[in-house]
Motif scaffolding. Sequence first.
Motif, short mmCIF file in Angstrom:
data_model
loop_
_atom_site.label_atom_id
_atom_site.label_comp_id
_atom_site.label_asym_id
_atom_site.label_seq_id
_atom_site.Cartn_x
_atom_site.Cartn_y
_atom_site.Cartn_z
N GLN B 18 -79.57 -21.65 -11.61
CA GLN B 18 -79.64 -20.27 -12.05
C GLN B 18 -79.22 -19.37 -10.89
N PHE B 19 -78.31 -18.43 -11.18
CA PHE B 19 -77.96 -17.42 -10.16
C PHE B 19 -78.48 -16.09 -10.64
N MET B 20 -79.54 -15.62 -10.06
CA MET B 20 -80.08 -14.31 -10.42
C MET B 20 -80.10 -14.12 -11.94
N GLY B 21 -80.76 -15.02 -12.63
CA GLY B 21 -80.91 -14.87 -14.07
C GLY B 21 -79.79 -15.47 -14.89
N PHE B 22 -78.67 -15.77 -14.24
CA PHE B 22 -77.55 -16.32 -14.98
C PHE B 22 -77.53 -17.85 -14.84
N MET B 23 -77.52 -18.56 -15.98
CA MET B 23 -77.55 -20.02 -15.93
C MET B 23 -76.12 -20.54 -15.76
N ALA B 24 -75.75 -20.92 -14.57
CA ALA B 24 -74.40 -21.42 -14.32
C ALA B 24 -74.29 -22.87 -14.77
N VAL B 25 -75.38 -23.61 -14.61
CA VAL B 25 -75.43 -25.00 -15.06
C VAL B 25 -76.77 -25.18 -15.77
N PRO B 43 -63.30 -25.08 -19.16
CA PRO B 43 -62.64 -23.80 -18.88
C PRO B 43 -63.14 -23.17 -17.57
N ASN B 44 -62.46 -22.14 -17.12
CA ASN B 44 -62.88 -21.43 -15.90
C ASN B 44 -64.31 -20.92 -16.04
N GLY B 45 -65.05 -21.09 -14.99
CA GLY B 45 -66.42 -20.59 -14.99
C GLY B 45 -67.38 -21.47 -15.76
N ALA B 46 -66.95 -22.68 -16.12
CA ALA B 46 -67.80 -23.56 -16.91
C ALA B 46 -68.97 -24.11 -16.08
N GLY B 47 -68.84 -24.07 -14.77
CA GLY B 47 -69.91 -24.60 -13.92
C GLY B 47 -69.53 -25.90 -13.24
N LYS B 48 -68.26 -26.21 -13.17
CA LYS B 48 -67.83 -27.49 -12.58
C LYS B 48 -68.08 -27.51 -11.08
N THR B 49 -67.62 -26.46 -10.40
CA THR B 49 -67.82 -26.41 -8.96
C THR B 49 -69.31 -26.35 -8.64
N THR B 50 -70.04 -25.60 -9.44
CA THR B 50 -71.48 -25.52 -9.22
C THR B 50 -72.12 -26.91 -9.35
N THR B 51 -71.68 -27.67 -10.34
CA THR B 51 -72.20 -29.03 -10.50
C THR B 51 -71.90 -29.86 -9.25
N PHE B 90 -63.14 -29.59 -1.32
CA PHE B 90 -63.41 -28.25 -1.81
C PHE B 90 -62.27 -27.74 -2.67
N GLN B 91 -62.61 -26.78 -3.53
CA GLN B 91 -61.61 -26.29 -4.47
C GLN B 91 -60.42 -25.64 -3.76
N ILE B 92 -60.72 -24.86 -2.73
CA ILE B 92 -59.61 -24.37 -1.92
C ILE B 92 -59.51 -25.30 -0.72
N GLU B 208 -60.56 -31.38 -12.60
CA GLU B 208 -59.11 -31.28 -12.65
C GLU B 208 -58.69 -30.51 -13.89
N HIS B 209 -57.79 -29.54 -13.69
CA HIS B 209 -57.29 -28.78 -14.83
C HIS B 209 -56.05 -29.40 -15.43
N ASN B 210 -55.34 -30.17 -14.60
CA ASN B 210 -54.09 -30.75 -15.07
C ASN B 210 -54.40 -31.97 -15.95
N1 LIG Z 1 -73.06 -18.34 -5.58
C1 LIG Z 1 -72.98 -17.82 -6.82
N2 LIG Z 1 -73.69 -16.72 -7.12
C2 LIG Z 1 -73.63 -16.19 -8.36
N3 LIG Z 1 -72.90 -16.70 -9.36
C3 LIG Z 1 -72.18 -17.80 -9.13
C4 LIG Z 1 -72.18 -18.42 -7.84
N4 LIG Z 1 -71.37 -19.51 -7.88
C5 LIG Z 1 -70.89 -19.55 -9.14
N5 LIG Z 1 -71.38 -18.53 -9.89
C6 LIG Z 1 -71.08 -18.29 -11.30
O1 LIG Z 1 -71.37 -19.46 -11.99
C7 LIG Z 1 -70.39 -19.70 -13.00
C8 LIG Z 1 -69.81 -21.07 -12.82
O2 LIG Z 1 -69.01 -21.07 -11.65
P1 LIG Z 1 -68.22 -22.35 -11.15
O3 LIG Z 1 -67.56 -21.97 -9.89
O4 LIG Z 1 -69.13 -23.51 -11.11
O5 LIG Z 1 -67.14 -22.55 -12.28
P2 LIG Z 1 -65.96 -23.59 -12.36
O6 LIG Z 1 -66.19 -24.38 -13.59
O7 LIG Z 1 -65.80 -24.33 -11.11
O8 LIG Z 1 -64.73 -22.62 -12.62
P3 LIG Z 1 -63.22 -22.68 -12.04
O9 LIG Z 1 -62.46 -23.50 -13.01
O10 LIG Z 1 -62.79 -21.24 -12.10
O11 LIG Z 1 -63.26 -23.24 -10.67
C9 LIG Z 1 -69.36 -18.59 -12.88
O12 LIG Z 1 -69.65 -17.63 -13.87
C10 LIG Z 1 -69.61 -18.00 -11.51
O13 LIG Z 1 -69.35 -16.63 -11.51
#
Ligand SMILES: Nc1ncnc2c1ncn2[C@@H]1O[C@H](COP(=O)(O)OP(=O)(O)OP(=O)(O)O)[C@@H](O)[C@H]1O
Lengths: 645, 254
Positions: B18-25, B43-51, B90-92, B208-210
């Motif tokens: 959870q990021f400040m109330g927002f469930m990223a995963v 899709p973008n923002g799905a939570g992959k990097t967070t996972t 890392f992603q970048i 991977e997006h490709n």
């Molecule tokens: N440190 C953070 N603080 C607040 N919100 C975050 C943080 N990291 C990620 N988020 C939010 O969590 C959600 C998931 O982000 P994440 O980076 O995991 O997506 P992703 O699947 O990797 O997307 P992408 O394909 O764009 O890389 C996004 O809405 C992002 O804005």
Amino acid sequence: MQITPQLLFGQLLVGLINGSFYAMMSLGVAIIFGMLRIGNFVHGAQYMLGAFGAWFLLQLPVLFPGLGLPSLNYWWALILVPLGVGALGALMERFLIRKVYNLEHAYGLLLTIGMTMVLEGLFNVRFGAAGQQYGVPDLLQGGFNLGFVFLPTYRLWVIVVALLVCFGTWWLVERTKLGSYLRAATENPDMVRSFGINVPLLLMFTYAFGVGLAGLAGVMAAPIYQVSPQMGQNIIIIIFAVVVIGGMGSIFGAIVSGLALGMIEGLTKVFYPQAASTVIFLIMALVLVLRPAGLFGKETSAHSGTDVVTARSDSILENGRLWLVILGLAGAAAPFLVYPVFAMKVLCLALFASAYNLIFGYVGLLAFGHAAFYGSSAYVTAHAASVWGLPTELSILAGVGMATVLGALFGWLAIRRQGLYFAMITMALAQIVYFFILQSPWTHGEDGIQSVPRGKLLGFIDLNDPLAMYFFVLAVFLLGFAFIYRIVRSPFGQVLKSIRENEPRAISLGYSTDRFKLIAFTLSAMLAGLAGGTKAIVFQIASLTDVFFSTSADVLLMTLVGGVGTLLGPVVGAVIVATMQKELAGLGGWVVVVQGLIFILCVLFLRKGVVGALEDLLSRRAVRRRDAAAADRIAAADRIAAEKR
Amino acid sequence: MSGTGADYIIEAKGLSKQFMGFMAVQNVDLKVRRNSVHALIGPNGAGKTTTFNLLTKFLQPSAGQILYNGEDITALKPDVVARKGMVRSFQISAVFPRMSVSDNVRIALQHKLGTSYHFWRREASLNVLSGRVDELLEAVGLLDYRRHNAAELPYGRKRALEIATTLALDPEMLLLDEPTSGLGHEDVDRIAALIGTVAKDRTVLMVEHNLSVVSRLSNTITVLARGQVLAEGAYESVSQDPRVIEAYIGGADV
Ligand SMILES: Nc1ncnc2c1ncn2[C@@H]1O[C@H](COP(=O)(O)OP(=O)(O)OP(=O)(O)O)[C@@H](O)[C@H]1O
Ligand SMILES: [Mg+2]
């Protein structure tokens, strides 16, 4: 001591007044940091400008006798000065601060430190250190007797206005549309720009607003404290500690912590006066252990290193063996060419700066309290030599030991945070050492420890002989220089470099980066202690300047001018700064102004320093030559292929 | 799916962040089979990097448990996890820009010498690693660049360098966050081939997006959308799943 209700409430009231000022100032610093990512060190000087502004307005007829200007009183000042100081802030933003937004946080801090030196230096030259009096306005004379305490009307006024201003600002930023634009502008400037909002203008207003708050605080402070050029000097370090405690970026945290810490400081004066000047810094240390993000702060995980170093490790300027020989030879010749005392001063400073460079240049941590290690070692060495009668080498060792222990402790506390926080924390911790040394009986307060015996090295080399002393210092310097080179060029040094370059990646490779940073910090403190202890023996004195904030700024300046993260930069920087200080000594107060200007110019135009710029040149040439050779090879291969066809 | 715990190198249960109330995963269960290539898409923002950040402990999960080789690693620090053999990218691109290409790889290799804290030891003591450094650079086609600073490399080469650095640790498991993003056609093929080789005796979890890379390399695919697992299985079955198609079209920006 008897604790009477009068004393208790009296100090609580004083604490509340101080707290009001802390809150107003921290608020400005928090806003400027939160929105602009600038650690506005010049806030203290801007507060001083506010107080002087009020005094000027009152003195107009005296200052400009021919113009027939009226004397403008407190109420005029209350309106005009914050606007004036704010406008000045806008100019500073436009021509200076704006240039460093996209740079590493360290530069914002360095730039504002330079600005502080210039401002305070100028006022010092013009008005001297003595304070000016400013009377309480007629309307606010008198007071109320509350029975347990007498409450002067003016103080009540300060508290009420401060609270209104603080919470009004908080409401403005957190609860209005304007505030939400502001917050969006820092988080996502492109998006805000696409709404048709002029982002640079918005940021300029924000800075001017924060600075205006400092000006307002200055006007309100004028009738209470002395109006003097130094009035902002101590308060700014306290304010930085308050902001760290409140949690950076938290406006609410800054206000509440400011008020609360003022009162706690007041209470400390009642119950344990010795600790009154350090209690805020001690609380900061405690908060860092328990809640690294501050009381109201959000967790941040910004990793960033200093982006200054260009030295390629294969550059000739980085060849430590070569330069050790050259420096050794130059050092051996020096006492016959220049004044030996000056040469010894340069050697001590060069060692100090090289030690500092180990943490700032090679790990990328902007430490800002190295005076604590340098100075505490100087004091312990001086005490050991003159009171305990230890032999010279053991005295210095005792000093080094002290610096090492302090380094490990401060490092352990500060390593929890990065970037600007790290700077602010080390600065505040160093202030504890300063006040401790100022107050302890064995350090002789303002006098320092004088007439430290140089003694006999290893029992038979008499250091009272100037040449013997000189060559001992040279040996210490070369030893330190070689040791630093070894650290940098070791498996450990490689990991440090990788941490500076990309900390998350170093972690992902399995390195406990915090532990590496702590060891590096401790080593850096230890070597700074070696420089400080040696200095105490050479000049036979340990004085308050050695532990004062200005010494931390000096070492930073030397490293910056010479070239951060280069082998020779600190040495060159020490030579430049020491020469400059010597040559300018005749100018008296202007020295600080000139040093401040150099700070500013370095940050704006010579970020890589003298040696860094040279390295840059060499490295570009090397790359060009290499690429040209590669192009030749390819061309030759093409020719051969063409001939075959 | 059946199987004992030993089949899986990683098992995450009920992972949430959870990021400040927002469930990223949100309540994600993820099992990665040993010696497989497992893709995480969405899709973008799905939570992959967070996972990824959660699995490698760069972030502390709000809830859930992570087992690595059957051991609970939920409370461990990221560098400890890395030393256990789970190494991420890392992603970048994440190189050490102002270090030479060979030093970039050597910094990972020097781990096993156990002298990384030895500040009194000469750098020359690391020369024993040179042979291995060159081997690794050769494998990713960077041998000619070894004296360049990493910052001077073109982007595609930087990603290759990252993989070489990661491989230098000889990890049991690699987590690659979008290893081909931002690359041109040729570079994509080269990196994909590289991952294929690497995966022969290791486990790879990659974002991977490709999708052509995903279909070529991966045994199992997990689709993430809005922080939750949407589907899981082989490429053929997942790509036919209407919910997945819907999520991607709904996400629109893929
Ligand atoms: N440190 C953070 N603080 C607040 N919100 C975050 C943080 N990291 C990620 N988020 C939010 O969590 C959600 C998931 O982000 P994440 O980076 O995991 O997506 P992703 O699947 O990797 O997307 P992408 O394909 O764009 O890389 C996004 O809405 C992002 O804005
Ligand atoms: Mg991502």
